[in-house]
Design an enzyme around this catalytic site. Structure first.
Site, PDB file in Angstrom:
ATOM      1  N   GLU A  64      17.106  14.441  -1.381  1.00 19.58           N
ATOM      2  CA  GLU A  64      17.488  14.449   0.037  1.00 19.58           C
ATOM      3  C   GLU A  64      18.003  13.078   0.435  1.00 19.58           C
ATOM      4  O   GLU A  64      17.320  12.065   0.268  1.00 19.58           O
ATOM      5  CB  GLU A  64      16.327  14.857   0.941  1.00 19.58           C
ATOM      6  N   GLY A  66      18.740  10.538   3.215  1.00 15.77           N
ATOM      7  CA  GLY A  66      18.262  10.272   4.559  1.00 15.77           C
ATOM      8  C   GLY A  66      16.779  10.558   4.695  1.00 15.77           C
ATOM      9  O   GLY A  66      16.378  11.709   4.837  1.00 15.77           O
ATOM     10  N   SER A  79      10.424  15.054   6.153  1.00 14.87           N
ATOM     11  CA  SER A  79      11.114  16.109   5.414  1.00 14.87           C
ATOM     12  C   SER A  79      10.707  16.113   3.948  1.00 14.87           C
ATOM     13  O   SER A  79      10.527  17.174   3.341  1.00 14.87           O
ATOM     14  CB  SER A  79      12.630  15.926   5.542  1.00 14.87           C
ATOM     15  N   ASP A 136      21.311  14.712   4.665  1.00 11.23           N
ATOM     16  CA  ASP A 136      20.887  14.487   6.047  1.00 11.23           C
ATOM     17  C   ASP A 136      20.951  12.987   6.306  1.00 11.23           C
ATOM     18  O   ASP A 136      20.049  12.409   6.903  1.00 11.23           O
ATOM     19  CB  ASP A 136      19.466  15.030   6.267  1.00 11.23           C
ATOM     20  N   HIS A 139      25.912  11.227   8.278  1.00  9.91           N
ATOM     21  CA  HIS A 139      26.742  12.237   8.956  1.00  9.91           C
ATOM     22  C   HIS A 139      28.164  11.730   9.224  1.00  9.91           C
ATOM     23  O   HIS A 139      28.883  12.304  10.046  1.00  9.91           O
ATOM     24  CB  HIS A 139      26.100  12.714  10.259  1.00  9.91           C
TER      25      HIS A 139
END
Length: 230
Positions: A64, A66, A79, A136, A139
């Site tokens: 992941e 971020g 997360s 994530d 962006h």
């Protein structure tokens, strides 16, 4: 706590993570809420469940981009902890621009930029084949494109590459704005739709890219896309 004594916020959180979460490893929405990840607020868990609930125990590697929490090394990681609980057999690797002290079973955080191809190549060499990649991160379209080009080849056959928060493609502070604007995260997703049909291109001299040849499907929902590896 003694009867009548109000539990502190820290104590309530401890109970949620140590007692409730182990009892609900299959309920991703509740896990997202317990661990404080904004995926719950964004409404993403049902989409993840649609694509990985049936194979969550078979997933071995999750990356992941971020970790969250900005420059504070002690913040973020919700997360990662959610995935650690939901995918009980997976190694969870977080990537963040800032150093992080997030720890937990099967959780590793690597510091570096998602817009640095050399760093991402080192991640691939260290991590190996990946079942699920989640962007994530910043962006920003150029960052999203760089990460996809570097990490998608490392996704296993049948694996998923997820790009979150596509709404930023329409926000000037992220380099977005107008519809069909090149260099945005949504443009990366739209390019994959073209690539699905590369065999129909009539452009002389066009050479199909790796993604053109290996994307099996693109599933798009509000603000999130799941790109499936052939």
């Amino acid at each position: 706590a003694a009867r009548g004594r109000v539990l502190s916020r820290a104590a309530r959180q401890w109970l949620k993570e140590r007692v409730e979460a182990p009892l609900l490893p299959h309920r991703l929405s509740r896990l997202a809420e317990i661990y404080g990840t904004d995926k719950w607020q964004s409404g993403f868990p049902p989409y993840y469940e649609r694509h990985i609930a049936h194979r969550r125990r078979k997933i071995k590697k999750i990356v992941e981009i971020g970790v969250g929490g900005g420059p504070d090394p002690r913040r973020g990681g919700g997360s990662l902890k959610m995935w650690q609980r939901y995918c009980a057999n997976a190694e969870i690797i977080g990537i963040d621009l800032y150093p992080k002290t997030v720890t937990g079973p099967r959780i590793t955080v690597l510091q570096g930029s998602q817009n640095d191809p050399r760093f991402l190549a080192e991640v691939v060499e260290r991590v190996g084949p990946i079942d699920l990649v989640i962007d994530d991160g910043s962006h920003v379209g150029t960052d999203v494109a760089t990460s996809f080009d570097a990490l998608f080849p490392a996704v296993r056959s049948g694996g998923l590459y997820v790009i979150e928060d596509l709404q930023t493609s329409y926000w000037p502070q992220y380099g977005g704005g107008a519809l069909d604007l090149a260099g945005t995260p949504i443009a990366v997703v739209k390019r994959r739709l073209d690539g699905l049909h590369h065999w129909a291109f009539k452009t002389d001299g066009y050479v199909a890219s790796y993604a053109d040849q290996h994307v099996a499907a693109v599933h798009v929902y509000p603000a999130i896309a799941f790109i499936e590896k052939r």
